[in-house]
Design a protein around this motif. Structure first.
Motif, mmCIF file in Angstrom:
data_model
loop_
_atom_site.group_PDB
_atom_site.id
_atom_site.type_symbol
_atom_site.label_atom_id
_atom_site.label_comp_id
_atom_site.label_asym_id
_atom_site.label_seq_id
_atom_site.Cartn_x
_atom_site.Cartn_y
_atom_site.Cartn_z
ATOM 1 N N PHE A 109 0.825 -1.210 0.000
ATOM 2 C CA PHE A 109 0.000 0.000 0.000
ATOM 3 C C PHE A 109 0.860 1.260 0.000
ATOM 4 C CE2 PHE A 109 -4.549 -1.133 1.476
ATOM 5 C CZ PHE A 109 -4.515 -2.311 0.757
ATOM 6 N N ARG A 110 2.042 1.172 0.635
ATOM 7 C CA ARG A 110 2.887 2.371 0.697
ATOM 8 C C ARG A 110 3.641 2.637 -0.605
ATOM 9 N NH1 ARG A 110 4.429 5.422 4.574
ATOM 10 N NH2 ARG A 110 6.647 5.327 4.104
ATOM 11 N N THR A 111 3.667 1.638 -1.501
ATOM 12 C CA THR A 111 4.483 1.834 -2.704
ATOM 13 C C THR A 111 3.660 1.961 -3.988
ATOM 14 O OG1 THR A 111 4.740 -0.547 -3.085
ATOM 15 C CG2 THR A 111 6.387 0.513 -1.681
ATOM 16 N N GLY A 132 -4.376 4.412 1.702
ATOM 17 C CA GLY A 132 -2.940 4.334 1.413
ATOM 18 C C GLY A 132 -2.094 5.232 2.303
ATOM 19 N N GLN A 133 -2.733 6.108 3.075
ATOM 20 C CA GLN A 133 -1.971 7.047 3.908
ATOM 21 C C GLN A 133 -1.549 6.385 5.218
ATOM 22 O OE1 GLN A 133 -4.039 10.833 4.156
ATOM 23 N NE2 GLN A 133 -4.535 10.722 1.979
ATOM 24 N N PRO A 139 0.128 -3.020 4.376
ATOM 25 C CA PRO A 139 -0.367 -4.275 3.794
ATOM 26 C C PRO A 139 0.416 -4.620 2.518
ATOM 27 C CG PRO A 139 -2.171 -2.750 4.287
ATOM 28 C CD PRO A 139 -0.895 -1.967 4.375
ATOM 29 N N LEU A 140 0.898 -5.840 2.448
ATOM 30 C CA LEU A 140 1.701 -6.266 1.303
ATOM 31 C C LEU A 140 0.784 -6.740 0.171
ATOM 32 C CD1 LEU A 140 4.457 -8.327 3.193
ATOM 33 C CD2 LEU A 140 4.419 -5.863 2.662
ATOM 34 N N HIS A 170 -1.425 -9.674 4.209
ATOM 35 C CA HIS A 170 -0.407 -9.746 5.250
ATOM 36 C C HIS A 170 0.046 -8.316 5.498
ATOM 37 C CE1 HIS A 170 -0.037 -13.956 3.808
ATOM 38 N NE2 HIS A 170 0.303 -14.198 5.063
ATOM 39 N N THR A 171 -0.049 -7.860 6.725
ATOM 40 C CA THR A 171 0.335 -6.479 7.011
ATOM 41 C C THR A 171 1.600 -6.457 7.857
ATOM 42 O OG1 THR A 171 -1.933 -5.696 6.867
ATOM 43 C CG2 THR A 171 -0.417 -4.318 8.110
ATOM 44 N N LEU A 172 2.553 -5.679 7.371
ATOM 45 C CA LEU A 172 3.793 -5.476 8.111
ATOM 46 C C LEU A 172 3.534 -4.358 9.122
ATOM 47 C CD1 LEU A 172 6.801 -6.314 8.130
ATOM 48 C CD2 LEU A 172 7.205 -4.557 6.398
#
Ligand SMILES: [Mg+2]
Length: 280
Positions: A109-111, A132-133, A139-140, A170-172
């Motif tokens: 989500f961050r990329t 996304g913020q 989340p991958l 899967h969330t980092l």
């Protein structure tokens, strides 16, 4: 010395708890929500959503006095935000290490662009922008083999991070939990200035927490009164946790929320009337 009731504070999960699993509506909880407002009981949202999503949700109805986002990683009260989860740098560097070690393409989500988040989640584009913020969890987006998941878990653990499987991602994220965030929020809610002397005082709260999933357990454990909301489409009736004051709501979602909160408030307010608690 004034006789007064011990203050009440309510912490609630959103999806599947206050919000209907399918429609995201809280309408069925309206009577209890109105009562909570009328009694000036602080209501705190505790969610895996981002702060941007929670602020947007709170814009219209101002249901919540405080917000806890990203599963406890970020706390906002009266416009002041505290980040307790890992830094963005730490999350990004862990993700890059995982990316280099696994055997499948990996974004997150961050990329990616909001368009990709929208496609992955089915959210509308403007909702995907808010989703996304993220500040302390990511989340991958990948199709991992069990071995890839094991590799990613190991890398995360070495960096004191977690890889948590939510609904579909899967969330980092960090080790911060909804329970720790709830404790911190209570500290912030508790401090007030005594009217006459202007000295700092602390309020004591009777806490009620409501949730429907395993990630709510640390928050339910922390509460004086825990309310488990049954899942809408499931058959689970087993309690999520051992708790000396666990209520299982009679219905799922906002209907169950409404019934449970009303019943607990009836009980607390009557008890207080019969045996008023002295405060020094
Ligand atoms: Mg939930």
């Amino acid at each position: 010395m004034m006789q007064q009731r011990r203050a009440i504070a309510i912490f609630t999960d959103l999806d599947g708890t206050l919000l209907d699993h399918d429609t995201y509506s809280w309408e069925a909880a309206r009577p209890a929500l109105d009562r909570v407002k009328l009694l000036s009981i602080p209501l705190i949202a505790v969610s895996s959503k981002t702060l941007a999503e929670l602020e947007y949700l709170n814009q219209g109805a101002h249901l919540f006095d405080g917000l806890i986002g990203e599963n406890g990683g970020i706390i906002s009260l009266n416009g002041e935000t505290e980040q307790h989860g890992p830094s963005e740098e730490k999350i990004d560097s862990a993700r890059r290490k995982i990316q280099a070690a696994v055997n499948v393409p990996l974004t997150s989500f961050r990329t990616v662009s909001p368009e990709v988040i929208a496609a992955e989640t089915g959210l509308l584009l403007e909702d995907a922008i808010r989703a996304g913020q993220r500040h302390c969890s990511d989340p991958l987006i990948w199709q991992p083999s069990p071995q890839d998941v094991a590799i990613a878990r190991e890398i995360a653990a070495k960096l004191s991070l977690n890889l948590v499987k939510g609904g579909r991602f899967h969330t980092l994220c960090g080790p911060s939990s909804k329970g720790q965030a709830m404790k911190r929020m209570l500290e912030r809610l508790a401090v007030f200035k005594h009217e006459k002397t202007q000295t700092a005082r602390r309020k004591r709260f009777t806490t009620i927490a409501l949730g429907d999933s395993p990630n709510d357990i640390p928050m339910l454990q922390e509460a004086d009164i825990a309310v488990q909301i049954p899942t809408k489409h499931g058959v689970r009736t087993a309690p999520l946790l051992d708790h000396s004051n666990l209520h299982i709501a009679p219905k799922s979602g906002p209907e169950g929320w409404n019934a449970a909160v009303n019943a607990i408030l009836d009980q607390l307010i009557n008890t207080n009337k019969n045996s008023e608690v002295l405060h020094g």
